[in-house]
Design a protein around this motif. Sequence first.
Motif, PDB file in Angstrom:
ATOM      1  N   SER A 219       0.834  -1.207   0.000  1.00  0.00           N
ATOM      2  CA  SER A 219       0.000   0.000   0.000  1.00  0.00           C
ATOM      3  C   SER A 219       0.865   1.252   0.000  1.00  0.00           C
ATOM      4  O   SER A 219       0.550   2.242  -0.673  1.00  0.00           O
ATOM      5  CB  SER A 219      -0.937   0.008   1.207  1.00  0.00           C
ATOM      6  N   LEU A 220       1.971   1.239   0.760  1.00  0.00           N
ATOM      7  CA  LEU A 220       2.871   2.387   0.779  1.00  0.00           C
ATOM      8  C   LEU A 220       3.538   2.567  -0.578  1.00  0.00           C
ATOM      9  O   LEU A 220       3.646   3.685  -1.089  1.00  0.00           O
ATOM     10  CB  LEU A 220       3.928   2.206   1.872  1.00  0.00           C
ATOM     11  N   VAL A 221       3.977   1.474  -1.172  1.00  0.00           N
ATOM     12  CA  VAL A 221       4.598   1.536  -2.487  1.00  0.00           C
ATOM     13  C   VAL A 221       3.588   2.043  -3.514  1.00  0.00           C
ATOM     14  O   VAL A 221       3.919   2.873  -4.371  1.00  0.00           O
ATOM     15  CB  VAL A 221       5.151   0.155  -2.900  1.00  0.00           C
ATOM     16  N   THR A 222       2.355   1.554  -3.412  1.00  0.00           N
ATOM     17  CA  THR A 222       1.308   2.004  -4.342  1.00  0.00           C
ATOM     18  C   THR A 222       1.047   3.492  -4.190  1.00  0.00           C
ATOM     19  O   THR A 222       0.827   4.200  -5.177  1.00  0.00           O
ATOM     20  CB  THR A 222       0.009   1.223  -4.093  1.00  0.00           C
ATOM     21  N   LEU A 223       1.076   3.993  -2.951  1.00  0.00           N
ATOM     22  CA  LEU A 223       0.881   5.423  -2.709  1.00  0.00           C
ATOM     23  C   LEU A 223       1.983   6.233  -3.387  1.00  0.00           C
ATOM     24  O   LEU A 223       1.724   7.269  -4.005  1.00  0.00           O
ATOM     25  CB  LEU A 223       0.869   5.702  -1.205  1.00  0.00           C
ATOM     26  N   MET A 224       3.222   5.762  -3.276  1.00  0.00           N
ATOM     27  CA  MET A 224       4.337   6.432  -3.949  1.00  0.00           C
ATOM     28  C   MET A 224       4.129   6.425  -5.467  1.00  0.00           C
ATOM     29  O   MET A 224       4.331   7.440  -6.146  1.00  0.00           O
ATOM     30  CB  MET A 224       5.651   5.727  -3.622  1.00  0.00           C
TER      31      MET A 224
ATOM     32  N   ASN B 244       4.766   1.979 -16.730  1.00  0.00           N
ATOM     33  CA  ASN B 244       5.819   1.660 -15.768  1.00  0.00           C
ATOM     34  C   ASN B 244       5.281   1.547 -14.341  1.00  0.00           C
ATOM     35  O   ASN B 244       5.804   0.783 -13.536  1.00  0.00           O
ATOM     36  CB  ASN B 244       6.922   2.708 -15.840  1.00  0.00           C
ATOM     37  N   SER B 245       4.228   2.310 -14.031  1.00  0.00           N
ATOM     38  CA  SER B 245       3.617   2.188 -12.707  1.00  0.00           C
ATOM     39  C   SER B 245       2.946   0.830 -12.551  1.00  0.00           C
ATOM     40  O   SER B 245       2.956   0.233 -11.469  1.00  0.00           O
ATOM     41  CB  SER B 245       2.607   3.314 -12.470  1.00  0.00           C
ATOM     42  N   LEU B 246       2.375   0.315 -13.648  1.00  0.00           N
ATOM     43  CA  LEU B 246       1.808  -1.037 -13.617  1.00  0.00           C
ATOM     44  C   LEU B 246       2.906  -2.069 -13.383  1.00  0.00           C
ATOM     45  O   LEU B 246       2.701  -3.071 -12.691  1.00  0.00           O
ATOM     46  CB  LEU B 246       1.086  -1.339 -14.933  1.00  0.00           C
ATOM     47  N   GLY B 247       4.099  -1.805 -13.949  1.00  0.00           N
ATOM     48  CA  GLY B 247       5.233  -2.690 -13.704  1.00  0.00           C
ATOM     49  C   GLY B 247       5.630  -2.704 -12.237  1.00  0.00           C
ATOM     50  O   GLY B 247       5.929  -3.769 -11.676  1.00  0.00           O
ATOM     51  N   VAL B 248       5.623  -1.528 -11.599  1.00  0.00           N
ATOM     52  CA  VAL B 248       5.960  -1.456 -10.174  1.00  0.00           C
ATOM     53  C   VAL B 248       4.944  -2.240  -9.345  1.00  0.00           C
ATOM     54  O   VAL B 248       5.308  -2.959  -8.406  1.00  0.00           O
ATOM     55  CB  VAL B 248       6.016   0.016  -9.695  1.00  0.00           C
ATOM     56  N   VAL B 249       3.662  -2.116  -9.701  1.00  0.00           N
ATOM     57  CA  VAL B 249       2.615  -2.835  -8.976  1.00  0.00           C
ATOM     58  C   VAL B 249       2.793  -4.345  -9.128  1.00  0.00           C
ATOM     59  O   VAL B 249       2.636  -5.104  -8.161  1.00  0.00           O
ATOM     60  CB  VAL B 249       1.218  -2.393  -9.471  1.00  0.00           C
TER      61      VAL B 249
END
Length: 549
Positions: free
Chosen positions: A65-70, A84-89
Motif C-alpha cells: 500500500s505504501l509503495v502504491t501510494l508512492m 511503468n507504474s503497472l510494472g511497479v505494482v
Amino acid sequence: MEEKFDYWEFLAGIGLFLWGMSQLELAIKELGGASFKNLLHRFTDKSWKGILVGIGITAILQSSSLVTLMVLAFLGGGMISLRNSLGVVLGANLGTTFTAWVVATFGFKISVADFAFPFLAIGVMTYLFMNSRPFLKNTGIFLLGFGLLFLGLDYMKLAIEEYATAVDLSELQSYGLWVFFITGIIITAMIQSSSAMIVIVLSAVNAQVIGTDHALAMVIGANIGTTFTLILGAIDGSADKKRLALGNFAFNFFAGVFCFFWIDQLIDISIHFFNVVDPLMELVILNSLFNLIMILAFFPFLPAIEKWLTKRFRRYVPKGRSRYIKNVPLDVPSVAILAFEKELEWVLKDTLKLVWKIIHKHKRPKKDASVWKKITFQPKDLLQDYQNLKNLEEELYLFAMFLQEKNLSLDEATLLNDLTQTMRSLVIGAKEFKDIVHNLVEMENSEEPFVVDILDRLQGEVKDFLTVFEDYVAMGTADEAIMQSVKAKLKNNYSSLIQLLYTQLKTKKTDVSISTMANVIQQVFSGLELIWGAIGSLHKQEIAPEERL
C-alpha cells in the motif's frame, strides 16, 4: 473434552500482527522513505526496471500500500508513465511475499514469543527514552513493530493449534477448493492485509488443519482480496488511481483464476522441481510462483494494457489548468513539491510565450479606429492567455496552501516557499508586459522613426533574452556568473535606452509622450529581470531533485 476455539486470542493475534506491520511501515518510511522515493523516481523509466524496483522496495518496506501510494504520487505528477507504474505494482505483488518467507523460515521453528520479547523490550525503551532523537526514536518503532508482528503470529498460531484437533473440515472440503478460494478473497478484503492472511493460512497448515491444496486456494484468493485496498481508495480517487486499481485487480484476478485451475500441477512442480518436503516452504514457494507467473504473463502486454486503461475513466480526470498537481495526492509531500516544481516549468513556458506574443505578435486596431480605442487597446487573445496564467497561479497557490498544512520538514517548507515566490515572480513579470500592450500599439502606430526605433530595440532585447535563456538551459548546470552577467547587461541596456530617450527628446516632441515610452522601457526590463530571476531559481533547483526526495 472438545477444545473451544479462542476467538479473542486469534483476533488479538491478527490485531497485533497488523499493528506491527503498520509500525514497521511507519518506521521504515521515516528512516529511509526518501531513499525509496528517490529509487522509485530514478529507476522506473522502463517497465522491467519498474518491476525490479517494485520487488525490491516492497520486500524491504513490506507494505504494498505504501509503495502504491508512492507510485500514484509519481504517476499523477507525470514523473512515471502508467505502463511503468503497472510494472511497479506487478513487482510489489511479488515483493510482499517476503513476509511469508520470513514467517515460514523462522516463525514456526522457534519459540516466537521468546524471539519477540527482546525486540519489544528494546523497541519500547528506545522509543520512550530517545524520543528527542528522531533516528533512535524511529529505530525503536521499527523494533517494536518487528516484535509485535511476531507476537501476533504467536497468538494466532497458538489459537489455531489448540483447536486443530477438534476441527472437522470434511464437510467444508466436500464443497471443493472454491470455498477456500472465496474465503481467502473475503477475509483478506476485510482485514486489508494479504500478509496477515497468508500468516493465518501458514498457521493452519502448520497445525495440519488444512492441506496444501486448500491453503494454496486461500493464498490465491488472498492475492485477489488484497486488491480491494486500492479499489476502495480509488472510489473517490482520480482517473489515474482508478486505472491503476483496475490494472492491479485485473492482474491478480486473471492470474488467480488461471492458477486456481492448475493448483495440482503447481503443487507437483513444487514437489518434483524444487524437491520441497516442508509444507510451509512449499506454500511460500507456490505463493511466490503464483506472483512470478503473473509478472511473466502480463509483462509483454503492458503497452496494450496501458493503452486500454488510458481510455477508461476519462470523466474522472481532475478539472483545472494544471498538468501535474491536480493528480498528485498530498500524502507524499516530497513528491507533491516535485510536481509543483514541474508545474512551474510550464508556467515559465506560458509566460515566455505570452511575452513573445505581446512584443511581436499583438494585433493592431484598424486604422480608422478612434484614438481612444487605440490607446486602450487590449487584444482578447492576449488577455485570455494572461487570465489563463492567473488561473493556473491561483490553482498552484491553493495547492501550496493545502500542502503547507501537511507535516513538512524544514527543508521542504523552505523549498515550497521558494517555489511559491518563483511563481509569483513569473506572473508579475508577465503582468509587466500585459499592462503595456496598448502602449506598444501606440508606439507601433507612431509616425516618428525614433519611436519605432525604440520599439525595435525593445523587441531585440526580448529576442536576445529568449536566446540567452535557451542557451542557459542547454548547459544543464547552474552558473551564477552567467546569472549575474545577464542581470548586469539588462541593467546597462535599460540605462542606455533611458539615456537615449532623454537625449533625443530634450528638444523634440513626438506623437508618443516621453513618459509613455519611459514607462514601456521600465516595464519591459523590469519584467525581464523578474523572469530571469525566476529562471535562475528554477534551474538551480533542477540540478539535483533526487536530493530533495
